[in-house]
Design a protein around this motif. Structure first.
Motif, PDB file in Angstrom:
ATOM      1  N   VAL A 150       0.848  -1.183   0.000  1.00 10.25           N
ATOM      2  CA  VAL A 150       0.000   0.000   0.000  1.00 10.25           C
ATOM      3  C   VAL A 150       0.884   1.232   0.000  1.00 10.25           C
ATOM      4  O   VAL A 150       1.705   1.418   0.905  1.00 10.25           O
ATOM      5  CB  VAL A 150      -0.941   0.019   1.218  1.00 10.25           C
ATOM      6  CG1 VAL A 150      -1.826   1.265   1.196  1.00 10.25           C
ATOM      7  CG2 VAL A 150      -1.786  -1.236   1.262  1.00 10.25           C
ATOM      8  N   LEU A 151       0.769   2.065  -1.017  1.00  6.79           N
ATOM      9  CA  LEU A 151       1.592   3.253  -1.120  1.00  6.79           C
ATOM     10  C   LEU A 151       1.305   4.204   0.023  1.00  6.79           C
ATOM     11  O   LEU A 151       0.145   4.406   0.413  1.00  6.79           O
ATOM     12  CB  LEU A 151       1.325   3.957  -2.456  1.00  6.79           C
ATOM     13  CG  LEU A 151       1.659   3.142  -3.730  1.00  6.79           C
ATOM     14  CD1 LEU A 151       1.310   3.950  -4.957  1.00  6.79           C
ATOM     15  CD2 LEU A 151       3.112   2.742  -3.736  1.00  6.79           C
ATOM     16  N   GLY A 152       2.390   4.776   0.568  1.00  3.92           N
ATOM     17  CA  GLY A 152       2.202   5.729   1.658  1.00  3.92           C
ATOM     18  C   GLY A 152       1.491   6.996   1.202  1.00  3.92           C
ATOM     19  O   GLY A 152       0.873   7.693   2.000  1.00  3.92           O
ATOM     20  N   SER A 153       1.569   7.289  -0.101  1.00  4.84           N
ATOM     21  CA  SER A 153       0.908   8.488  -0.627  1.00  4.84           C
ATOM     22  C   SER A 153      -0.513   8.210  -1.106  1.00  4.84           C
ATOM     23  O   SER A 153      -1.128   9.075  -1.711  1.00  4.84           O
ATOM     24  CB  SER A 153       1.746   9.048  -1.799  1.00  4.84           C
ATOM     25  OG  SER A 153       1.860   8.061  -2.834  1.00  4.84           O
ATOM     26  N   VAL A 210       1.345  -4.591   6.962  1.00  2.00           N
ATOM     27  CA  VAL A 210       1.709  -4.481   8.379  1.00  2.00           C
ATOM     28  C   VAL A 210       3.229  -4.437   8.477  1.00  2.00           C
ATOM     29  O   VAL A 210       3.925  -5.326   7.941  1.00  2.00           O
ATOM     30  CB  VAL A 210       1.142  -5.664   9.183  1.00  2.00           C
ATOM     31  CG1 VAL A 210       1.515  -5.512  10.659  1.00  2.00           C
ATOM     32  CG2 VAL A 210      -0.361  -5.770   9.001  1.00  2.00           C
ATOM     33  N   ARG A 211       3.741  -3.415   9.136  1.00  2.00           N
ATOM     34  CA  ARG A 211       5.204  -3.259   9.248  1.00  2.00           C
ATOM     35  C   ARG A 211       5.748  -4.055  10.428  1.00  2.00           C
ATOM     36  O   ARG A 211       5.169  -4.026  11.523  1.00  2.00           O
ATOM     37  CB  ARG A 211       5.544  -1.782   9.409  1.00  2.00           C
ATOM     38  CG  ARG A 211       7.056  -1.503   9.307  1.00  2.00           C
ATOM     39  CD  ARG A 211       7.343  -0.040   9.368  1.00  2.00           C
ATOM     40  NE  ARG A 211       6.993   0.514  10.686  1.00  2.00           N
ATOM     41  CZ  ARG A 211       7.159   1.789  11.012  1.00  2.00           C
ATOM     42  NH1 ARG A 211       7.624   2.647  10.112  1.00  2.00           N
ATOM     43  NH2 ARG A 211       6.827   2.215  12.222  1.00  2.00           N
ATOM     44  N   SER A 255       1.959  -0.436  13.241  1.00  3.80           N
ATOM     45  CA  SER A 255       1.979   0.439  12.088  1.00  3.80           C
ATOM     46  C   SER A 255       1.479  -0.367  10.898  1.00  3.80           C
ATOM     47  O   SER A 255       2.146  -1.323  10.471  1.00  3.80           O
ATOM     48  CB  SER A 255       3.397   0.963  11.849  1.00  3.80           C
ATOM     49  OG  SER A 255       3.436   1.754  10.692  1.00  3.80           O
ATOM     50  N   PHE A 256       0.353  -0.033  10.390  1.00  4.90           N
ATOM     51  CA  PHE A 256      -0.191  -0.745   9.222  1.00  4.90           C
ATOM     52  C   PHE A 256      -0.924   0.241   8.327  1.00  4.90           C
ATOM     53  O   PHE A 256      -1.339   1.320   8.761  1.00  4.90           O
ATOM     54  CB  PHE A 256      -1.120  -1.888   9.654  1.00  4.90           C
ATOM     55  CG  PHE A 256      -2.450  -1.460  10.193  1.00  4.90           C
ATOM     56  CD1 PHE A 256      -3.570  -1.453   9.384  1.00  4.90           C
ATOM     57  CD2 PHE A 256      -2.583  -1.049  11.520  1.00  4.90           C
ATOM     58  CE1 PHE A 256      -4.790  -1.054   9.881  1.00  4.90           C
ATOM     59  CE2 PHE A 256      -3.799  -0.647  12.013  1.00  4.90           C
ATOM     60  CZ  PHE A 256      -4.913  -0.643  11.202  1.00  4.90           C
TER      61      PHE A 256
END
Length: 463
Positions: A94-97, A149-150, A122-123
């Protein structure tokens, strides 16, 4: 008429109402059963979503416990299933932007609710068709939900599923469907009730339109038993009323004929009197008696007349009456429209207008007549300079044989039937008469009659 044995529908108002209620209750029960089934399926889907959310947490823990990257990627593939595809990667799927949408926020809250452990992690959540994955139009993840999920070392476990969140809008959809069903049931019930009560409406309309000056059309006797009996009783009652009025009018006509003979003899004998003053008084009394007989006969007819209803120029009728009063030296004026086509009887309309204008001249010393348009009607407004009528007497003055002593004394003559006859004629022409006092003094009488339709103007030449 259909024989009772062959009727497919109930034959009474009560049974038809019961049928409608039973049908509505049955529909509501079916709707409730359907809603129950959908609710059970919704619970099952919610359980499936919770299971998938728990799998995300457990798979994330399993992959995070492995130290080597190849093992992580292999375990991720091994733990994938048809409903949940898992990948381990150095970057987030999933792109952070990716833009946050209402659907994305709702899914993020849903995941946190189903798997509280993710609330502290952090997901990222997104949908491929919302631009969460920048892989072009042909990527394999299109139209699915993505969750990244990080892990503690900065790598990501990426999940993709088309099952998770599939029922997130089911509650709103169910509500909308239930509303639609409820509206449909109400509409069907209204249509059925209108169908069941239509004969009652026809009966009410026939009663409202009942008039003695028109050839009666028998009310159709159909519908439930109670309605057929009411229609039959109405038709019988109407015929009895017509016969009663006809017999009463004939009786009064015979009496008036018998009275006119001695009146004529008295008038002839008065001519032989030497006293001119006495002769004049006797002739005036005899003329008043004849006028009272004529007024009584007109009242008993209830505004009805044997003359046909046809296009009439009301302005011409009023102008004729005004000219007659002007020729007699009365203070009468006429302003307004020069043409006012209506449908009615010339003699009847002339009698009604003559009574109103004559009252204004007799009791108000003068009459100002105005003809104007008033929406779909023509209004003949007659204003006088008399004392007016008290508000409490404005309804009573239309009653037969009512004479107001203050402004309608015996010295003015009359039988107290002028306005009664005028109102009966106006109502027989679908019109009305309104009385009101003028601010500057005097009485204002407004006679309103509906305009003649455009098609009716070409039917016959105006009188």
């Amino acid at each position: 008429m259909t024989p009772p044995a062959k009727r497919l529908w109930p034959d009474t108002v009560a049974s038809r109402a019961i049928l409608i209620l039973v049908a509505a209750l049955l529909a509501f029960h079916l709707l409730g059963y359907w809603a129950y089934r959908v609710g059970v399926e919704n619970l099952a889907t919610a359980g499936q979503d919770r299971g998938l959310a728990e799998r995300i947490v457990s798979i994330k823990r399993a992959i995070a416990s492995l130290p080597q990257a190849p093992e992580r990627d292999r375990v991720a593939h091994d733990l994938s299933s048809a409903s949940l595809e898992v990948h381990w990667s150095k970057v987030s799927l999933v792109l952070g932007s990716a833009p946050m949408t209402e659907r994305t926020r709702a899914m993020e809250a849903r995941l946190k609710q189903l798997a509280p452990e993710l609330a502290a992690e952090s997901f990222r959540v997104g949908f491929a068709d919302d631009g969460a994955l920048g892989a072009g139009e042909a990527n394999a993840y299109k139209h699915v939900m993505l969750v990244s999920v990080r892990l503690d070392d900065g790598s990501w476990v990426n999940f993709s599923s088309s099952a998770l969140g599939a029922s997130q809008h089911l509650d709103w959809g169910l509500t909308a469907i239930m509303i639609c069903f409820a509206v449909a049931i109400v509409v069907v019930a209204l249509l059925l009730l209108r169908w069941a009560t239509r004969p009652l409406r026809d009966l009410a309309i026939a009663a409202e339109r009942f008039s003695l000056d028109q050839t009666p059309q028998p009310l159709p006797e159909h519908g439930p038993v109670e309605v057929r009996r009411a229609a039959r009783a109405f038709n019988t009652m109407r015929e009895r009323i017509r016969h009663l009025v006809a017999e009463r009018t004939q009786a009064m006509a015979a009496v008036s004929h018998d009275l006119r003979t001695p009146i004529t003899r008295l008038r002839l004998r008065s001519e032989f009197l030497d006293d001119d003053a006495t002769r004049v008084l006797i002739d005036a009394d005899l003329s008043e008696m004849e006028a009272m007989i004529d007024s009584t006969l007109d009242y008993l007819r209830g505004g009805t007349s044997s003359e046909p209803m046809r296009p009439v120029d009301l302005a011409s009728v009023i102008e004729t009456i005004v000219d007659e009063h002007a020729d007699q030296g009365h203070r009468v004026s006429l302003v307004g429209l020069s043409s006012a086509p209506v449908r009615g009887g010339v003699l009847s309309l002339k009698r009604a207008a003559s009574n109103i204008i004559g009252n204004a001249v007799k009791y108000g010393q003068a009459a100002k007549v105005t003809i104007a348009e008033a929406g779909d009607s023509f209004a003949v407004v007659v204003e006088d300079e008399g004392p007016g009528i008290a508000p409490a007497d404005r309804e009573r003055v239309f009653h037969p044989f009512v004479r107001l002593e203050e402004s309608r004394g015996r010295q003015t003559g009359g039988s107290g039937l002028g306005l009664t006859i005028a109102l009966a004629i106006a109502r027989s022409h679908d019109g009305s008469i309104v009385l009101e006092n003028r601010a500057e003094g005097g009485l204002r009488v407004t006679l309103s009659l509906p305009k003649l339709s455009a098609s009716g103007r070409d039917e016959l030449p105006l009188a």
